[in-house]
Design a protein around this motif. Structure first.
Motif, PDB file in Angstrom:
ATOM      1  N   PRO A  83       0.827  -1.209   0.000  1.00  0.00           N
ATOM      2  CA  PRO A  83       0.000   0.000   0.000  1.00  0.00           C
ATOM      3  C   PRO A  83       0.867   1.267   0.000  1.00  0.00           C
ATOM      4  O   PRO A  83       1.990   1.263   0.512  1.00  0.00           O
ATOM      5  CB  PRO A  83      -0.804  -0.118   1.302  1.00  0.00           C
ATOM      6  CG  PRO A  83      -0.737  -1.555   1.680  1.00  0.00           C
ATOM      7  CD  PRO A  83       0.584  -2.054   1.185  1.00  0.00           C
ATOM      8  N   LEU A  84       0.323   2.332  -0.547  1.00  0.00           N
ATOM      9  CA  LEU A  84       1.030   3.609  -0.619  1.00  0.00           C
ATOM     10  C   LEU A  84       0.173   4.691   0.015  1.00  0.00           C
ATOM     11  O   LEU A  84      -0.994   4.864  -0.346  1.00  0.00           O
ATOM     12  CB  LEU A  84       1.313   3.986  -2.078  1.00  0.00           C
ATOM     13  CG  LEU A  84       2.224   3.059  -2.878  1.00  0.00           C
ATOM     14  CD1 LEU A  84       2.204   3.454  -4.350  1.00  0.00           C
ATOM     15  CD2 LEU A  84       3.648   3.098  -2.331  1.00  0.00           C
ATOM     16  N   VAL A  85       0.749   5.422   0.965  1.00  0.00           N
ATOM     17  CA  VAL A  85       0.074   6.589   1.517  1.00  0.00           C
ATOM     18  C   VAL A  85       0.355   7.753   0.572  1.00  0.00           C
ATOM     19  O   VAL A  85       1.447   7.849  -0.016  1.00  0.00           O
ATOM     20  CB  VAL A  85       0.544   6.894   2.953  1.00  0.00           C
ATOM     21  CG1 VAL A  85       2.037   7.174   3.007  1.00  0.00           C
ATOM     22  CG2 VAL A  85      -0.230   8.045   3.555  1.00  0.00           C
ATOM     23  N   ALA A  86      -0.639   8.632   0.384  1.00  0.00           N
ATOM     24  CA  ALA A  86      -0.515   9.649  -0.658  1.00  0.00           C
ATOM     25  C   ALA A  86      -1.179  10.957  -0.285  1.00  0.00           C
ATOM     26  O   ALA A  86      -2.181  10.994   0.429  1.00  0.00           O
ATOM     27  CB  ALA A  86      -1.125   9.131  -1.965  1.00  0.00           C
ATOM     28  N   PHE A  87      -0.599  12.030  -0.803  1.00  0.00           N
ATOM     29  CA  PHE A  87      -1.277  13.312  -0.913  1.00  0.00           C
ATOM     30  C   PHE A  87      -1.541  13.548  -2.397  1.00  0.00           C
ATOM     31  O   PHE A  87      -0.636  13.420  -3.228  1.00  0.00           O
ATOM     32  CB  PHE A  87      -0.417  14.454  -0.375  1.00  0.00           C
ATOM     33  CG  PHE A  87      -0.350  14.528   1.117  1.00  0.00           C
ATOM     34  CD1 PHE A  87      -1.455  14.897   1.869  1.00  0.00           C
ATOM     35  CD2 PHE A  87       0.830  14.235   1.782  1.00  0.00           C
ATOM     36  CE1 PHE A  87      -1.394  14.964   3.253  1.00  0.00           C
ATOM     37  CE2 PHE A  87       0.911  14.298   3.166  1.00  0.00           C
ATOM     38  CZ  PHE A  87      -0.213  14.660   3.903  1.00  0.00           C
ATOM     39  N   ASP A  88      -2.776  13.871  -2.726  1.00  0.00           N
ATOM     40  CA  ASP A  88      -3.145  14.266  -4.086  1.00  0.00           C
ATOM     41  C   ASP A  88      -3.721  15.673  -4.017  1.00  0.00           C
ATOM     42  O   ASP A  88      -4.596  15.946  -3.190  1.00  0.00           O
ATOM     43  CB  ASP A  88      -4.203  13.328  -4.663  1.00  0.00           C
ATOM     44  CG  ASP A  88      -3.668  11.959  -4.987  1.00  0.00           C
ATOM     45  OD1 ASP A  88      -3.093  11.786  -6.083  1.00  0.00           O
ATOM     46  OD2 ASP A  88      -3.825  11.040  -4.153  1.00  0.00           O
ATOM     47  N   VAL A  89      -3.237  16.546  -4.879  1.00  0.00           N
ATOM     48  CA  VAL A  89      -3.748  17.913  -4.946  1.00  0.00           C
ATOM     49  C   VAL A  89      -4.318  18.139  -6.342  1.00  0.00           C
ATOM     50  O   VAL A  89      -3.634  17.896  -7.346  1.00  0.00           O
ATOM     51  CB  VAL A  89      -2.650  18.945  -4.650  1.00  0.00           C
ATOM     52  CG1 VAL A  89      -3.196  20.363  -4.825  1.00  0.00           C
ATOM     53  CG2 VAL A  89      -2.093  18.754  -3.245  1.00  0.00           C
ATOM     54  N   PHE A  90      -5.575  18.573  -6.396  1.00  0.00           N
ATOM     55  CA  PHE A  90      -6.237  18.874  -7.658  1.00  0.00           C
ATOM     56  C   PHE A  90      -6.583  20.356  -7.721  1.00  0.00           C
ATOM     57  O   PHE A  90      -7.009  20.948  -6.725  1.00  0.00           O
ATOM     58  CB  PHE A  90      -7.533  18.074  -7.797  1.00  0.00           C
ATOM     59  CG  PHE A  90      -7.342  16.590  -7.941  1.00  0.00           C
ATOM     60  CD1 PHE A  90      -7.151  16.018  -9.192  1.00  0.00           C
ATOM     61  CD2 PHE A  90      -7.352  15.776  -6.819  1.00  0.00           C
ATOM     62  CE1 PHE A  90      -6.979  14.638  -9.309  1.00  0.00           C
ATOM     63  CE2 PHE A  90      -7.188  14.397  -6.933  1.00  0.00           C
ATOM     64  CZ  PHE A  90      -6.999  13.825  -8.179  1.00  0.00           C
ATOM     65  N   ARG A  91      -6.424  20.924  -8.907  1.00  0.00           N
ATOM     66  CA  ARG A  91      -6.939  22.263  -9.178  1.00  0.00           C
ATOM     67  C   ARG A  91      -8.183  22.111 -10.039  1.00  0.00           C
ATOM     68  O   ARG A  91      -8.176  21.374 -11.035  1.00  0.00           O
ATOM     69  CB  ARG A  91      -5.901  23.130  -9.900  1.00  0.00           C
ATOM     70  CG  ARG A  91      -6.402  24.556 -10.187  1.00  0.00           C
ATOM     71  CD  ARG A  91      -5.292  25.432 -10.761  1.00  0.00           C
ATOM     72  NE  ARG A  91      -4.799  24.956 -12.049  1.00  0.00           N
ATOM     73  CZ  ARG A  91      -5.376  25.216 -13.222  1.00  0.00           C
ATOM     74  NH1 ARG A  91      -6.484  25.955 -13.289  1.00  0.00           N
ATOM     75  NH2 ARG A  91      -4.850  24.753 -14.349  1.00  0.00           N
ATOM     76  N   VAL A  92      -9.247  22.792  -9.639  1.00  0.00           N
ATOM     77  CA  VAL A  92     -10.516  22.724 -10.342  1.00  0.00           C
ATOM     78  C   VAL A  92     -10.740  24.031 -11.096  1.00  0.00           C
ATOM     79  O   VAL A  92     -10.494  25.124 -10.561  1.00  0.00           O
ATOM     80  CB  VAL A  92     -11.672  22.478  -9.343  1.00  0.00           C
ATOM     81  CG1 VAL A  92     -13.016  22.531 -10.055  1.00  0.00           C
ATOM     82  CG2 VAL A  92     -11.477  21.133  -8.642  1.00  0.00           C
TER      83      VAL A  92
END
Length: 252
Positions: A83-92
């Motif tokens: 498993p991988l812990v993650a931060f995902d950042v999206f611009r809308v």
């Protein structure tokens, strides 16, 4: 729909339902990718979603929304053997996903503090303190982590409660001090060169920075929880910046 609602709905269909057709509904034609895992544009995202295995799943832990930016803190199962812990950042923009950045690290079973990389409070509170908390955390990163003025640390961190989720650092100021001392004894320096973005909502503030860990170029994703004007909790992911990416957009 708000930016937060758009991101959560899109992520649910893309990574929950594993539906490549959701790219047509939620990704802008000019979708810009910064991840090391996918090529640029909607087709890169479609290829990534289409490659997900039957056993793939995503566990969401936290959401921090700030204007057109939405950050997700979660765990991916099935991208690889672990498993991988993650931060995902999206611009809308205009109701669609326009840009994406991320950082991922393997989940570990043991940390110095005894806390996991993702446990702890998840609820956004103190919305009226968003801007004050943004200023506090930004000053901490710029002054202490980037500027090296560790003698000012108690201006920012609570001396009573500081819960640590970094895998190699213990709780409290004593735990942080012991880790910094150990690094110094090993001749390893952790350097923050630039803060690229700050995403704040209520008691949570995420900073995305570029720097180095020893000789290794490193991305620093630091999530802080603030209470009563002091930082009381910290989660992070610090991946090496890869030499090559499947697109020309850079990691930041």
């Amino acid at each position: 729909m708000s930016a937060k609602e758009i991101v959560l709905t899109a992520a649910g269909q893309l990574f929950g339902d594993k539906d490549p057709s959701a790219v047509d509904r939620w990704a802008a034609a000019t979708y810009r990718q910064h991840s090391a895992l996918a090529a640029d544009g909607p087709e890169g995202l479609r290829d990534l979603v289409g490659s997900l295995s039957d056993g793939f799943r995503y566990d969401l832990h936290r959401v921090v929304a700030d204007g057109d930016l939405v950050a997700l803190h979660g765990t991916y199962h099935g991208f690889g053997p672990e498993p991988l812990v993650a931060f995902d950042v999206f611009r809308v923009a205009d109701g669609k996903l326009a840009e994406h950045w991320d950082a991922l690290a393997p989940v570990v079973t043991s940390t110095v503090s005894g806390r996991s990389q993702t446990d702890g409070p998840t609820t956004v509170t103190d919305l009226g303190q968003t801007e004050a908390n943004r200023v506090l955390v930004t000053d901490f990163v710029e002054t202490v982590l980037k500027g090296g003025k560790v003698d000012t640390i108690t201006d920012y961190l609570s001396t009573e409660t500081y819960h640590q989720h970094n895998i190699g650092i213990g709780d409290g100021l004593d735990g942080l001090g012991a880790a910094l001392t150990a690094l110094a004894q090993q001749g390893v320096t952790m350097t923050y060169h630039a803060v690229h973005r700050v995403i704040a909502e209520g008691n949570f503030v995420l900073t995305v920075s570029e720097g180095s860990f020893g000789p290794t170029p490193t991305a620093f994703y630091d999530l802080f929880r603030v209470d009563c004007g002091r930082i009381v909790e910290h989660w992070d992911i610090t991946p090496e910046i890869p030499a090559g990416l499947p697109h020309p957009n850079g990691l930041f």
